[in-house]
Scaffold this motif. Structure first.
Motif, PDB file in Angstrom:
ATOM      1  N   SER A  96      50.738  11.458  24.351  1.00  0.00           N
ATOM      2  CA  SER A  96      51.488  11.912  25.406  1.00  0.00           C
ATOM      3  C   SER A  96      52.621  12.903  25.060  1.00  0.00           C
ATOM      4  CB  SER A  96      52.036  11.058  26.551  1.00  0.00           C
ATOM      5  OG  SER A  96      52.538  11.715  27.426  1.00  0.00           O
ATOM      6  N   THR A 100      57.866  10.540  30.467  1.00  0.00           N
ATOM      7  CA  THR A 100      57.778   9.656  31.780  1.00  0.00           C
ATOM      8  C   THR A 100      56.537   8.985  31.647  1.00  0.00           C
ATOM      9  OG1 THR A 100      56.893  11.280  32.788  1.00  0.00           O
ATOM     10  CG2 THR A 100      59.456  11.254  32.877  1.00  0.00           C
ATOM     11  N   GLY A 101      56.206   7.922  32.689  1.00  0.00           N
ATOM     12  CA  GLY A 101      55.405   7.173  32.818  1.00  0.00           C
ATOM     13  C   GLY A 101      55.469   5.809  32.039  1.00  0.00           C
ATOM     14  N   SER A 108      49.284   7.890  31.933  1.00  0.00           N
ATOM     15  CA  SER A 108      50.723   8.351  31.337  1.00  0.00           C
ATOM     16  C   SER A 108      50.185   9.175  30.288  1.00  0.00           C
ATOM     17  CB  SER A 108      51.564   7.232  31.097  1.00  0.00           C
ATOM     18  OG  SER A 108      51.741   6.574  31.978  1.00  0.00           O
TER      19      SER A 108
END
Length: 122
Positions: A96, A100-101, A108
């Motif tokens: 990713s 965030t997540g 995510s």
């Protein structure tokens, strides 16, 4: 296009070990390992912030699985010890670009590998 590749799956007996390797192309903020058993949802196993010291583990694998990261190569290995039959699943690596997540949530991550089968027999 970001590519993610896993390797290292196989079949072992309970109590034995396997090591999975993941390599992602391009920049990523975090890399994670996930697994999906037949009839079950994909779940987070372990993840790491690339270039940092933060690692995350699912409760079911704490003390048995360990991450090893090489940020310069964008790789994340998963050492799996004391494997149990319930660890049987297809294991996926994902990357990713977002910070965030939740690192252990599949949602995510944007880039996924094809998966590698891990089978543990009793």
């Amino acid at each position: 296009q970001v590519q993610v590749m896993e390797s290292g799956g196989g079949s072992v007996q309970a109590g034995q070990s396997l090591r999975l390797s993941c390599t992602g192309s391009g920049y990523s903020y975090k890399i994670g390992w996930f697994r999906q058993a037949p009839g079950k949802e994909r779940e987070g196993v372990a993840a790491a912030d690339t270039g940092g010291s933060n690692t995350y583990y699912a409760d079911s694998v704490k003390g048995r699985f360990t991450l090893s990261q090489d940020s310069s190569k964008n790789t994340l290995d998963l050492q799996m010890n004391n494997l149990k039959p319930e660890d049987t699943a297809i294991y996926y690596c994902a990357t990713s670009k977002s910070y965030t997540g939740n690192p252990l949530y599949p949602s995510s991550y944007q880039n996924w590998g094809q998966g590698t089968q891990v089978t543990v027999s009793s």
